[in-house]
Structures are given as structure tokens and as C-alpha cells.
Scaffold this active site. Structure first.
Site, PDB file in Angstrom:
ATOM      1  N   CYS A  28      38.995  41.451  30.985  1.00 14.14           N
ATOM      2  CA  CYS A  28      39.891  41.305  32.125  1.00 14.14           C
ATOM      3  C   CYS A  28      41.120  40.483  31.782  1.00 14.14           C
ATOM      4  CB  CYS A  28      39.154  40.671  33.291  1.00 14.14           C
ATOM      5  SG  CYS A  28      37.825  41.727  33.843  1.00 14.14           S
ATOM      6  N   ASN A  87      29.041  40.459  34.203  1.00 19.12           N
ATOM      7  CA  ASN A  87      29.902  41.508  33.663  1.00 19.12           C
ATOM      8  C   ASN A  87      29.801  41.675  32.161  1.00 19.12           C
ATOM      9  OD1 ASN A  87      31.226  38.916  34.417  1.00 19.12           O
ATOM     10  ND2 ASN A  87      32.789  39.642  33.021  1.00 19.12           N
ATOM     11  N   GLY A 137      38.610  42.750  42.988  1.00 19.77           N
ATOM     12  CA  GLY A 137      37.562  41.750  42.807  1.00 19.77           C
ATOM     13  C   GLY A 137      38.109  40.339  42.646  1.00 19.77           C
ATOM     14  N   HIS A 166      37.453  49.885  41.404  1.00 21.46           N
ATOM     15  CA  HIS A 166      37.609  50.569  40.115  1.00 21.46           C
ATOM     16  C   HIS A 166      36.400  50.424  39.203  1.00 21.46           C
ATOM     17  CE1 HIS A 166      38.835  47.290  37.156  1.00 21.46           C
ATOM     18  NE2 HIS A 166      38.935  46.621  38.282  1.00 21.46           N
ATOM     19  N   GLN A 210      29.955  43.912  39.562  1.00 20.26           N
ATOM     20  CA  GLN A 210      29.247  44.691  38.532  1.00 20.26           C
ATOM     21  C   GLN A 210      27.913  45.232  39.032  1.00 20.26           C
ATOM     22  OE1 GLN A 210      30.382  45.661  35.617  1.00 20.26           O
ATOM     23  NE2 GLN A 210      32.245  44.436  35.548  1.00 20.26           N
TER      24      GLN A 210
HETATM   25  N1  PLP Z   1      34.178  40.007  38.964  1.00 21.76           N
HETATM   26  C1  PLP Z   1      33.543  40.647  37.992  1.00 21.76           C
HETATM   27  C2  PLP Z   1      32.087  40.384  37.774  1.00 21.76           C
HETATM   28  C3  PLP Z   1      34.230  41.553  37.175  1.00 21.76           C
HETATM   29  O1  PLP Z   1      33.589  42.191  36.199  1.00 21.76           O
HETATM   30  C4  PLP Z   1      35.614  41.767  37.410  1.00 21.76           C
HETATM   31  C5  PLP Z   1      36.401  42.649  36.521  1.00 21.76           C
HETATM   32  O2  PLP Z   1      36.073  42.846  35.370  1.00 21.76           O
HETATM   33  C6  PLP Z   1      36.221  41.082  38.466  1.00 21.76           C
HETATM   34  C7  PLP Z   1      35.487  40.209  39.219  1.00 21.76           C
HETATM   35  C8  PLP Z   1      37.661  41.276  38.770  1.00 21.76           C
HETATM   36  O3  PLP Z   1      37.865  42.477  39.489  1.00 21.76           O
HETATM   37  P1  PLP Z   1      39.303  43.144  39.568  1.00 21.76           P
HETATM   38  O4  PLP Z   1      39.547  43.775  38.235  1.00 21.76           O
HETATM   39  O5  PLP Z   1      39.176  44.161  40.656  1.00 21.76           O
HETATM   40  O6  PLP Z   1      40.273  42.090  39.911  1.00 21.76           O
END
Ligand code: PLP
Length: 383
Positions: free
Chosen positions: A325, A149, A77, A201, A179
Site C-alpha cells: 500500500c 493483510n 479502507g 477494491h 482483508q
Molecule cells: N486495511 C487493510 C487491512 C488493507 O489491506 C488495506 C489495503 O491494502 C487498507 C486498509 C487500505 O485500503 P484502501 O486501499 O482502500 O485505502
């Protein structure tokens, strides 16, 4: 109840990551041991590996409402979000715009590029008047997520698209559907977007792989230079196993999404209602009817999330506060700040996010544990 650790736990952190679903694991296995060739090669094994990638592309295209040739496989993401914002800016310059509640994978690039950040209202929904005011002929990309998220709140993407088309004719619209994908029909809800990012994931696929839809005619630069993979947009040897795993997980989502949303929405309601009834001084963030089905987000007066998460973990409930994250540090939530929550209340936030493995027993355990943990923390503060 999940049992990935030494004892059973109630895993309520699916917005952070989900367990790999069996279909994904099954799809990935042969690509590690039998079809390990580089898919750009000319021999039979390479061709067979490439075929798996092509099949996965067809699945992701159906899942995202695009043509197969519009799907670009990414490393997740964050990469898809960066490609959309930074890649667009690298190619055509101009002004980038996003909402104040975007994931940092969008917000940080927009801020880094000196872009405009648009306010949301107290319900966590992008302010369409503020968006209109931020748009002009110089804007080249606008990014508004489909579902948040932290809070799970769904954004009015069609209205956003209409504002972008009329107020910023040079702009493309990107939506981070990371999400939303487990819960909502992204193919139809994001049909108005030019760029759509998802991450495997978050929906039962492996980590480190995702997809970005880049609609035909959208001008974008690659973030990396190298081989010509993915229409020159994403060089590097394909993560064939990850891509196959993501597609297998997406197929499961397409088949079971409506049913799971109904089941898990019921469990989420029982959880949120149960906590609200048992713990005075609890605020539910945003309108529940405007959220994805698996998301409960609550703020408790007079406690700190970090201490709460510690007690919950001790009692076998895994959850999170804001997004998870980053390094694990509990930074104040930029999402709650944008919604106007004061620091004290935002400091006591709890995100409980359900997933396809969540059971009634998980909810029972959470309901048995959370009220007691909050009251212990409050007693400790006042006593
Ligand atoms: N965008 C949103 C809304 C997310 O919730 C997340 C991860 O929590 C990401 C992007 C990032 O994705 P990734 O963990 O695959 O880099």
C-alpha cells in the site's frame, strides 16, 4: 490467467487489489452516463441516483450485519480506518489502542495520537494478556483487524471484544475487515464490533470507495467539514458509481463466498504445499488453518524479496512481499517483526494472494517458477 497486460500473467496479488468484477462494472456504467446528477438534488435524475445509493446501502448493511442507517460510505479502507481512530479521538479524546500488526491506516493514526500498540504472539495473533494490560478507563477506541493483510491470519475478535468491554468501558471497538470481507462472514464475525471498515477494491469493486459501519450511539467526529452527507460524518458529493459498484461486488461475494473460499483454499494449499516441498529452507508464516483461504505467506532463507519479485515478474507471476500500500518500496515488514521474525528471514518473504479470477493454471505457473527463482538467487549469493 489474467491478461490485463501485454501477455498472460498469473496475478497472485489480490490482497493488494482485485480486478473489477463484471457485475460491478455493469452497475457502475449507468451512473456515469445516465444518472450523473448530484444525488442531493431535488429533480428526478437526482432522486433516481439517490435511489441507487440507498439500494447500495441496503446491500452493504446486509453484508456487514448492520442497519442501513449505520453504513457510512467512504473513500476506501484508509479513510474508514482513519475515521474510526482519529474521528473517535477528535470527538471524545482519550487513549487509542491497536494491535502491532494493523495496517498502517490504523497503526499510523494510533502512533500519531500517542496511543498504545499491543503485541502479537509468534503465530501472529493478538496477545490477549497484553491487550488487557493496555486497557483502562481512559481508553476510548481499540482497533484490531479481522484478518491481516500480509499473513492472512484471522484475529479472535470476540475475545478482543470481551476484553474491551470489561477492561475499557468507555471504548468502542473498531475492526478493519478490509482483508476479511472476501473470505469471511463479516456480518457475524464482526457483530461484536462498533465500527467496521471495508474497501471495495479488495473484493471485485472499484478503487477509492469503501464503507464504515458506525453503530447507533457511537460518537464520532467527521474528518472533513462540508455538506451534511452521510449523517454529517462524510461530507462531499457521493461517489455514486463507485458505491453502486461496491454493492454489486458485495452481492457477488455474498452469493459465492463459501464456494470461492473452498475452491481457492484448495488452490492455496496446493500452491503453499508445492513450494514448501520444492524449496528447502522455506518457512510458512503462521498457522495455515488460522488464515483466510486466499492467502499464502512464505519466507525463504537466504534471499531478498525484492530480487525474487523481480524474477517472478519476469516469468509472469505477480506477487508481493509485505503489504503493497505504500510507494512500492520494500520496507521491512512491521507484521513479521511483531511476530518475532528476524530481519534476514523476514527479508525473504513472499505473499501470494489468490482471488476470484485465480485458476489452476495460475498455480501451475507459480509452482513452475518460484522454486527455480529461489534457487537461482541462492546460487547467485553463494556462487
Ligand atoms: N486495511 C487493510 C487491512 C488493507 O489491506 C488495506 C489495503 O491494502 C487498507 C486498509 C487500505 O485500503 P484502501 O486501499 O482502500 O485505502
Amino acid at each position: 490467467m489474467a491478461s490485463g497486460t501485454s501477455r498472460a500473467i498469473a496475478y497472485l496479488d489480490n490482497a493488494a487489489s482485485t480486478p473489477l468484477c463484471p457485475a460491478a462494472a455493469e452497475a457502475m456504467a449507468p451512473l456515469h452516463r445516465e444518472l450523473y446528477a448530484n444525488p442531493t438534488g431535488a429533480h428526478r435524475m437526482a432522486r433516481d441516483t439517490r435511489r441507487r445509493i440507498d439500494d447500495a446501502r441496503d446491500v452493504m448493511a446486509e453484508a456487514l450485519g448492520s442497519e442501513p442507517g449505520e453504513v457510512v460510505f467512504t473513500g476506501g479502507g484508509t479513510e474508514g480506518d482513519n475515521m474510526a481512530v482519529v474521528g473517535r479521538h477528535m470527538r471524545v479524546g482519550g487513549v487509542t489502542v491497536c494491535s502491532a500488526i494493523e495496517h498502517h491506516a490504523v497503526l499510523a493514526p494510533v502512533e500519531h495520537l500517542g496511543g498504545r500498540v499491543v503485541a502479537v504472539d509468534a503465530a501472529g495473533v493478538v496477545d490477549l494478556d497484553a491487550l488487557a494490560a493496555a486497557l483502562d478507563d481512559g481508553v476510548t477506541v481499540v482497533s484490531v483487524m479481522l484478518a491481516n493483510n500480509e499473513t492472512g491470519i484471522v484475529q479472535p475478535l470476540e475475545q478482543v471484544a470481551a476484553a474491551v468491554r470489561s477492561g475499557a468501558p468507555q471504548a468502542v471497538l473498531h475492526t478493519d475487515a478490509v482483508q476479511a470481507f472476501p473470505w469471511l462472514d463479516v456480518a457475524s464475525l464482526a457483530a461484536c464490533a462498533d465500527l467496521i471498515s471495508v474497501s471495495a477494491h479488495k473484493f471485485g469493486g472499484p478503487k477509492g470507495v469503501g464503507a464504515l459501519v458506525v453503530r447507533g450511539g457511537v460518537e464520532l467526529s467527521p474528518l472533513m467539514l462540508g455538506g451534511g452527507q452521510e449523517r454529517d460524518l462524510r461530507p462531499g458529493t457521493h461517489n455514486a458509481a463507485g458505491i453502486a459498484g461496491m454493492a454489486a461486488a458485495a452481492e457477488v461475494v455474498l452469493k459465492s463466498r463459501a464456494e470461492q473460499a473452498l475452491r481457492l483454499g484448495g488452490l492455496r494449499d496446493r500452491l503453499a504445499d508445492g513450494v514448501l516441498a520444492a524449496v528447502a529452507g522455506t518457512v510458512e508464516t503462521g498457522e495455515r488453518s488460522g488464515k483466510v483461504a486466499g492467502s499464502a505467506h512464505l519466507c525463504f532463507e537466504g534471499i531478498e524479496s525484492e530480487a525474487l519479485l523481480f524474477l517472478l515478474e519476469d516469468a509472469g507471476v505477480y506477487a508481493s512481499a509485505a503489504s503493497s500500500c505504500s510507494s512500492g518500496a520494500q520496507d521491512p515488514s512491521h507484521v513479521l517483526a511483531a511476530m518475532g521474525y528476524d530481519r534476514m528471514l523476514a527479508g525473504g518473504s513472499l505473499r501470494l494472494s489468490l482471488g476470484y479470477e485465480t485458476t489452476d493454471a495460475d498455480i501451475d505457473r507459480a509452482l513452475a517458477v518460484i522454486p527455480d527463482a529461489v534457487s537461482r538467487l541462492r546460487d547467485y549469493r553463494t556462487g
